[in-house]
Design a protein around this motif. Structure first.
Motif, PDB file in Angstrom:
ATOM      1  N   ASP A  11       4.498   3.919   3.957  1.00  0.00           N
ATOM      2  CA  ASP A  11       3.864   4.781   4.935  1.00  0.00           C
ATOM      3  C   ASP A  11       2.981   5.803   4.234  1.00  0.00           C
ATOM      4  O   ASP A  11       3.085   6.029   3.041  1.00  0.00           O
ATOM      5  CB  ASP A  11       4.872   5.442   5.875  1.00  0.00           C
ATOM      6  CG  ASP A  11       5.825   6.392   5.176  1.00  0.00           C
ATOM      7  OD1 ASP A  11       5.534   6.834   4.045  1.00  0.00           O
ATOM      8  OD2 ASP A  11       6.858   6.721   5.772  1.00  0.00           O
ATOM      9  N   ARG A  12       2.092   6.394   4.984  1.00  0.00           N
ATOM     10  CA  ARG A  12       1.091   7.299   4.422  1.00  0.00           C
ATOM     11  C   ARG A  12       1.725   8.475   3.679  1.00  0.00           C
ATOM     12  O   ARG A  12       1.285   8.836   2.584  1.00  0.00           O
ATOM     13  CB  ARG A  12       0.177   7.792   5.543  1.00  0.00           C
ATOM     14  CG  ARG A  12      -0.961   8.621   5.061  1.00  0.00           C
ATOM     15  CD  ARG A  12      -1.942   8.910   6.207  1.00  0.00           C
ATOM     16  NE  ARG A  12      -2.927   9.858   5.810  1.00  0.00           N
ATOM     17  CZ  ARG A  12      -3.950   9.612   5.012  1.00  0.00           C
ATOM     18  NH1 ARG A  12      -4.119   8.418   4.520  1.00  0.00           N
ATOM     19  NH2 ARG A  12      -4.817  10.554   4.707  1.00  0.00           N
ATOM     20  N   LEU A  13       2.754   9.077   4.243  1.00  0.00           N
ATOM     21  CA  LEU A  13       3.403  10.213   3.600  1.00  0.00           C
ATOM     22  C   LEU A  13       3.975   9.820   2.238  1.00  0.00           C
ATOM     23  O   LEU A  13       3.850  10.565   1.263  1.00  0.00           O
ATOM     24  CB  LEU A  13       4.496  10.787   4.504  1.00  0.00           C
ATOM     25  CG  LEU A  13       5.229  12.008   3.965  1.00  0.00           C
ATOM     26  CD1 LEU A  13       4.252  13.157   3.708  1.00  0.00           C
ATOM     27  CD2 LEU A  13       6.307  12.442   4.954  1.00  0.00           C
ATOM     28  N   SER A  14       4.570   8.652   2.153  1.00  0.00           N
ATOM     29  CA  SER A  14       5.129   8.194   0.882  1.00  0.00           C
ATOM     30  C   SER A  14       4.037   7.973  -0.161  1.00  0.00           C
ATOM     31  O   SER A  14       4.207   8.309  -1.336  1.00  0.00           O
ATOM     32  CB  SER A  14       5.916   6.900   1.072  1.00  0.00           C
ATOM     33  OG  SER A  14       7.055   7.130   1.862  1.00  0.00           O
ATOM     34  N   VAL A  15       2.906   7.423   0.263  1.00  0.00           N
ATOM     35  CA  VAL A  15       1.789   7.213  -0.661  1.00  0.00           C
ATOM     36  C   VAL A  15       1.278   8.562  -1.158  1.00  0.00           C
ATOM     37  O   VAL A  15       1.031   8.754  -2.357  1.00  0.00           O
ATOM     38  CB  VAL A  15       0.658   6.400   0.004  1.00  0.00           C
ATOM     39  CG1 VAL A  15      -0.564   6.319  -0.909  1.00  0.00           C
ATOM     40  CG2 VAL A  15       1.140   5.004   0.359  1.00  0.00           C
ATOM     41  N   LEU A  16       1.122   9.511  -0.251  1.00  0.00           N
ATOM     42  CA  LEU A  16       0.673  10.842  -0.637  1.00  0.00           C
ATOM     43  C   LEU A  16       1.659  11.515  -1.579  1.00  0.00           C
ATOM     44  O   LEU A  16       1.266  12.143  -2.568  1.00  0.00           O
ATOM     45  CB  LEU A  16       0.455  11.706   0.611  1.00  0.00           C
ATOM     46  CG  LEU A  16      -0.679  11.272   1.531  1.00  0.00           C
ATOM     47  CD1 LEU A  16      -0.645  12.071   2.837  1.00  0.00           C
ATOM     48  CD2 LEU A  16      -2.018  11.404   0.850  1.00  0.00           C
ATOM     49  N   LEU A  17       2.940  11.370  -1.294  1.00  0.00           N
ATOM     50  CA  LEU A  17       3.969  11.966  -2.151  1.00  0.00           C
ATOM     51  C   LEU A  17       3.912  11.380  -3.556  1.00  0.00           C
ATOM     52  O   LEU A  17       3.978  12.110  -4.550  1.00  0.00           O
ATOM     53  CB  LEU A  17       5.353  11.766  -1.534  1.00  0.00           C
ATOM     54  CG  LEU A  17       6.526  12.322  -2.332  1.00  0.00           C
ATOM     55  CD1 LEU A  17       6.373  13.813  -2.547  1.00  0.00           C
ATOM     56  CD2 LEU A  17       7.835  12.006  -1.623  1.00  0.00           C
ATOM     57  N   MET A  18       3.776  10.065  -3.651  1.00  0.00           N
ATOM     58  CA  MET A  18       3.693   9.447  -4.983  1.00  0.00           C
ATOM     59  C   MET A  18       2.452   9.920  -5.732  1.00  0.00           C
ATOM     60  O   MET A  18       2.498  10.126  -6.948  1.00  0.00           O
ATOM     61  CB  MET A  18       3.709   7.921  -4.878  1.00  0.00           C
ATOM     62  CG  MET A  18       5.075   7.345  -4.637  1.00  0.00           C
ATOM     63  SD  MET A  18       6.330   7.909  -5.833  1.00  0.00           S
ATOM     64  CE  MET A  18       5.624   7.410  -7.391  1.00  0.00           C
TER      65      MET A  18
END
Length: 99
Positions: A11-18
């Motif tokens: 999901d987008r939030l996970s990509v941003l977090l990474m």
């Protein structure tokens, strides 16, 4: 291999977090070492999966297993980042990661 890809960032939030974690690893040497250790553990897990597939005779590699695992990880991470930048939602990100 599909399970490894499906269990990751979807999901987008996970990509941003990474992405933020990577930036932190670039800025802080101690954090960078921890990041690399985690990355190496993930790559080793993927190496095991790839080696099992190679050993089964389903396909042969033109590069060694560690290089194949590293290339797979880099490609997957790049695809996920580009999909997030493109505005894909969680379901679309999951599809991109699985493909």
């Amino acid at each position: 291999m599909q399970k490894v890809l499906d269990s990751g960032l979807d999901d987008r939030l996970s990509v941003l977090l990474m992405s933020e974690i990577r930036i932190g690893a670039l800025r802080d040497e101690a954090f960078g070492k921890a990041y690399l250790a985690q990355d190496q553990a993930m790559t080793a897990s993927i190496e095991g999966i790839i080696q099992g597939i190679v050993d089964s005779g389903l396909f042969a590699l033109r590069v060694d297993v560690p290089a194949a695992a590293q290339m797979l990880m880099v490609q997957w991470e790049g695809c996920m980042a580009r999909a997030a930048v493109s505005g894909y939602d969680g379901e679309e990100l999951h599809r991109v990661g699985a493909e």
